[in-house]
Design a protein around this motif. Structure first.
Motif, PDB file in Angstrom:
ATOM      1  N   GLY A 210       0.473  -1.405   0.128  1.00  0.00           N
ATOM      2  CA  GLY A 210      -0.328  -0.028  -0.582  1.00  0.00           C
ATOM      3  C   GLY A 210       0.812   1.380  -0.263  1.00  0.00           C
ATOM      4  O   GLY A 210       0.383   2.400   0.442  1.00  0.00           O
ATOM      5  N   ARG A 211       2.170   1.153  -0.555  1.00  0.00           N
ATOM      6  CA  ARG A 211       2.525   2.597  -0.036  1.00  0.00           C
ATOM      7  C   ARG A 211       3.852   2.581  -1.770  1.00  0.00           C
ATOM      8  O   ARG A 211       4.346   1.142  -1.731  1.00  0.00           O
ATOM      9  CB  ARG A 211       3.617   2.720   1.099  1.00  0.00           C
ATOM     10  CG  ARG A 211       4.594   1.594   0.827  1.00  0.00           C
ATOM     11  CD  ARG A 211       5.858   1.912   2.525  1.00  0.00           C
ATOM     12  NE  ARG A 211       6.765   0.648   2.520  1.00  0.00           N
ATOM     13  CZ  ARG A 211       6.421  -0.630   3.037  1.00  0.00           C
ATOM     14  NH1 ARG A 211       5.719  -0.640   3.201  1.00  0.00           N
ATOM     15  NH2 ARG A 211       7.375  -1.294   3.182  1.00  0.00           N
ATOM     16  N   ILE A 212       4.256   3.152  -2.222  1.00  0.00           N
ATOM     17  CA  ILE A 212       4.997   3.350  -3.042  1.00  0.00           C
ATOM     18  C   ILE A 212       6.784   3.592  -2.584  1.00  0.00           C
ATOM     19  O   ILE A 212       7.396   4.409  -1.668  1.00  0.00           O
ATOM     20  CB  ILE A 212       4.682   5.082  -3.899  1.00  0.00           C
ATOM     21  CG1 ILE A 212       3.925   4.560  -4.535  1.00  0.00           C
ATOM     22  CG2 ILE A 212       6.247   5.118  -4.433  1.00  0.00           C
ATOM     23  CD1 ILE A 212       3.261   6.210  -5.315  1.00  0.00           C
ATOM     24  N   GLU A 213       7.464   2.762  -3.281  1.00  0.00           N
ATOM     25  CA  GLU A 213       8.893   1.874  -2.757  1.00  0.00           C
ATOM     26  C   GLU A 213       9.679   3.207  -3.411  1.00  0.00           C
ATOM     27  O   GLU A 213      10.670   3.591  -3.226  1.00  0.00           O
ATOM     28  CB  GLU A 213       9.490   0.457  -2.836  1.00  0.00           C
ATOM     29  CG  GLU A 213       8.338  -0.142  -1.659  1.00  0.00           C
ATOM     30  CD  GLU A 213       9.158  -0.271  -0.270  1.00  0.00           C
ATOM     31  OE1 GLU A 213      10.799  -0.275  -0.492  1.00  0.00           O
ATOM     32  OE2 GLU A 213       8.483  -1.318   0.293  1.00  0.00           O
ATOM     33  N   GLN A 214       9.342   2.972  -4.800  1.00  0.00           N
ATOM     34  CA  GLN A 214      10.371   3.628  -5.506  1.00  0.00           C
ATOM     35  C   GLN A 214       9.629   4.226  -6.834  1.00  0.00           C
ATOM     36  O   GLN A 214       9.076   3.905  -7.312  1.00  0.00           O
ATOM     37  CB  GLN A 214      11.148   3.375  -5.637  1.00  0.00           C
ATOM     38  CG  GLN A 214      12.609   4.232  -6.499  1.00  0.00           C
ATOM     39  CD  GLN A 214      13.681   2.887  -7.062  1.00  0.00           C
ATOM     40  OE1 GLN A 214      14.313   2.453  -6.230  1.00  0.00           O
ATOM     41  NE2 GLN A 214      15.211   3.775  -7.337  1.00  0.00           N
ATOM     42  N   ILE A 215      10.158   5.263  -7.420  1.00  0.00           N
ATOM     43  CA  ILE A 215       9.533   5.541  -8.297  1.00  0.00           C
ATOM     44  C   ILE A 215      11.082   6.349  -9.445  1.00  0.00           C
ATOM     45  O   ILE A 215      11.799   6.816  -8.820  1.00  0.00           O
ATOM     46  CB  ILE A 215       8.460   7.777  -8.702  1.00  0.00           C
ATOM     47  CG1 ILE A 215       7.614   7.347  -7.777  1.00  0.00           C
ATOM     48  CG2 ILE A 215       8.323   7.719  -9.623  1.00  0.00           C
ATOM     49  CD1 ILE A 215       6.671   7.790  -7.115  1.00  0.00           C
ATOM     50  N   GLY A 216      10.912   5.729 -10.663  1.00  0.00           N
ATOM     51  CA  GLY A 216      12.067   5.760 -12.078  1.00  0.00           C
ATOM     52  C   GLY A 216      11.666   5.436 -12.518  1.00  0.00           C
ATOM     53  O   GLY A 216      11.648   4.371 -13.421  1.00  0.00           O
ATOM     54  N   ARG A 217      13.179   5.732 -13.876  1.00  0.00           N
ATOM     55  CA  ARG A 217      13.368   5.440 -15.406  1.00  0.00           C
ATOM     56  C   ARG A 217      13.806   3.960 -14.536  1.00  0.00           C
ATOM     57  O   ARG A 217      14.571   3.444 -13.908  1.00  0.00           O
ATOM     58  CB  ARG A 217      14.124   6.367 -15.990  1.00  0.00           C
ATOM     59  CG  ARG A 217      13.307   7.230 -16.051  1.00  0.00           C
ATOM     60  CD  ARG A 217      15.077   7.657 -16.990  1.00  0.00           C
ATOM     61  NE  ARG A 217      16.363   8.291 -16.616  1.00  0.00           N
ATOM     62  CZ  ARG A 217      17.418   8.653 -17.034  1.00  0.00           C
ATOM     63  NH1 ARG A 217      17.486   8.964 -17.973  1.00  0.00           N
ATOM     64  NH2 ARG A 217      18.099   8.782 -16.108  1.00  0.00           N
ATOM     65  N   PRO A 218      13.371   2.778 -15.521  1.00  0.00           N
ATOM     66  CA  PRO A 218      13.122   1.398 -15.394  1.00  0.00           C
ATOM     67  C   PRO A 218      14.690   1.148 -14.812  1.00  0.00           C
ATOM     68  O   PRO A 218      14.980   0.604 -14.179  1.00  0.00           O
ATOM     69  CB  PRO A 218      12.857   0.514 -16.936  1.00  0.00           C
ATOM     70  CG  PRO A 218      12.190   1.219 -16.810  1.00  0.00           C
ATOM     71  CD  PRO A 218      12.170   3.239 -16.656  1.00  0.00           C
ATOM     72  N   LEU A 219      16.273   1.436 -15.651  1.00  0.00           N
ATOM     73  CA  LEU A 219      17.412   1.260 -15.356  1.00  0.00           C
ATOM     74  C   LEU A 219      18.042   2.062 -14.225  1.00  0.00           C
ATOM     75  O   LEU A 219      18.560   1.334 -13.398  1.00  0.00           O
ATOM     76  CB  LEU A 219      17.923   1.802 -17.169  1.00  0.00           C
ATOM     77  CG  LEU A 219      18.199   0.621 -17.989  1.00  0.00           C
ATOM     78  CD1 LEU A 219      18.873   1.283 -19.375  1.00  0.00           C
ATOM     79  CD2 LEU A 219      18.300  -0.825 -18.177  1.00  0.00           C
ATOM     80  N   ASP A 220      17.407   2.869 -14.085  1.00  0.00           N
ATOM     81  CA  ASP A 220      17.797   3.686 -12.770  1.00  0.00           C
ATOM     82  C   ASP A 220      17.139   2.666 -11.490  1.00  0.00           C
ATOM     83  O   ASP A 220      18.457   2.469 -10.491  1.00  0.00           O
ATOM     84  CB  ASP A 220      16.879   4.694 -12.691  1.00  0.00           C
ATOM     85  CG  ASP A 220      17.999   6.271 -13.650  1.00  0.00           C
ATOM     86  OD1 ASP A 220      18.894   5.646 -13.697  1.00  0.00           O
ATOM     87  OD2 ASP A 220      17.028   7.297 -13.979  1.00  0.00           O
TER      88      ASP A 220
END
Length: 358
Positions: A210-220
């Motif tokens: 229920g929470r966001i662990e990480q947001i980013g471009r796939p390779l990042d």
């Protein structure tokens, strides 16, 4: 198309809190993938954006307009479901034109839009067929066509490929990505398949409990996972993880693992005695005759261009990626090593990434 802004969104079922403090911005024309294990909340978040599920707290805006109180039909979004959701008694043309006819669009305009969308998706030969006469991939293309034909502000995809076989999934994900590049449509795509997320997303949103662990471009995200959960979830085969305690010496810091092995660590401010999780990907395991770690081959998996070898290293299982020309067999003794610069270091208690200087 339109941007999507999600601010401090939470969801509660009775007394059970399933999602809290979700913040996410999707740019106009961006393809975002929500990825995570079953039950992490990704489909619930998608349904809240669509208006199929009410939010408990926070705000959702589409194209700068707050949509919390709007019905799904008022949000100008189109959703493609896992189950296709086609009308079985209507042919492809009628399925694709259904929403336009409900909106009382002119017959000539409906024909023009359906023909244009059918051309885009290569559906012209199928327009007179009923859904039962279509393959799974064709049905999914029709479901996408029904969404595309009315040019909504936002496309939502809820695990649309999970009912297809492996070969067709690969073909369809390429098709969806190519379609997005042609339409430049703002899209939010949900999947539990991290390969789909890696290959399709402009940016990926890794969710857990229920929470966001990480947001980013796939390779990042792959190269710099923010948490141990992300490191273990993203990547196939999974990342190798060793836990233990930091030891200091004149040669630098190392990890004394729970199995009594020693692993050199990248330079950091972590003090001796700290309990860590050290993670390294299969492609960073080097097999040679001089490495400091003694190992024995357990399983060999040839996959064509490369081979994955599973090793027993002092009672710990390690996966290594090797060149297909390297001939190994179960039971073979080998020596291996992992460069300190390739190791990701996490707090063993909460999984948070620890900063390093290499």
């Amino acid at each position: 198309m339109a941007a999507v802004n999600i601010r401090n969104v939470g969801k509660q079922f009775d007394s059970v809190v399933v999602m809290r403090n979700i913040d996410l911005d999707v740019a106009d024309g961006e393809f975002i993938v929500l990825v995570g294990a079953s039950g992490c909340g990704k489909s619930t978040l998608l349904r809240m954006i669509a208006g199929l599920e009410p939010i408990t707290s926070g705000e959702i805006a589409i194209g700068g307009r707050r949509v919390n109180e709007l019905e799904p039909r008022e949000r100008d979004v189109a959703m493609v479901f896992q189950t296709y959701a086609l009308y079985p008694h209507l042919d492809v043309r009628e399925n694709m034109s259904f929403s336009l006819r409900l909106r009382k669009r002119a017959p000539a305009e409906i024909d023009r839009l359906v023909e244009a969308t059918a051309t885009t998706l290569d559906l012209q030969p199928l327009l007179a067929r009923l859904p039962r006469a279509l393959s799974g991939g064709q049905r999914q293309r029709v479901a996408m066509g029904r969404a595309i034909v009315r040019h909504p502000q936002l496309f939502l995809f809820d695990e649309p490929l999970s009912n297809l076989d492996a070969k067709l999934r690969v073909a369809m994900r390429t098709e969806i990505r190519a379609l997005h590049q042609r339409l430049h449509a703002t899209s939010i795509y949900v999947t539990h398949d991290q390969v789909e997320a890696m290959t399709m997303a402009d940016r990926m949103v890794v969710m857990n409990a229920g929470r966001i662990e990480q947001i980013g471009r796939p390779l990042d995200v792959y190269d710099h996972p923010a948490t141990l959960y992300v490191a273990q979830f993203i990547g196939s085969p999974a990342i190798n993880v060793w836990t233990g305690v930091v030891e200091a010496s004149s040669e630098g810091a190392s990890l004394r693992t729970d199995h009594g092995l020693r692993l050199a660590l990248p330079a950091s401010d972590v003090t001796a005695g700290t309990r860590l999780a050290a993670a390294f990907r299969p492609e960073h395991v080097v097999l040679d005759g001089v490495g400091p770690l003694e190992a024995r081959v357990s399983v060999v998996e040839p996959l064509g261009p490369e081979t994955y070898v599973y090793l027993d290293v002092g009672g710990t299982r390690v996966c290594a990626r090797v060149d297909r020309t390297q001939t190994l067999a179960p039971g073979d003794p080998v020596r291996c090593d992992v460069a300190a610069s390739a190791i990701h270091v996490f707090d063993a208690s909460n999984g948070a990434r620890l900063s390093t200087t290499s």
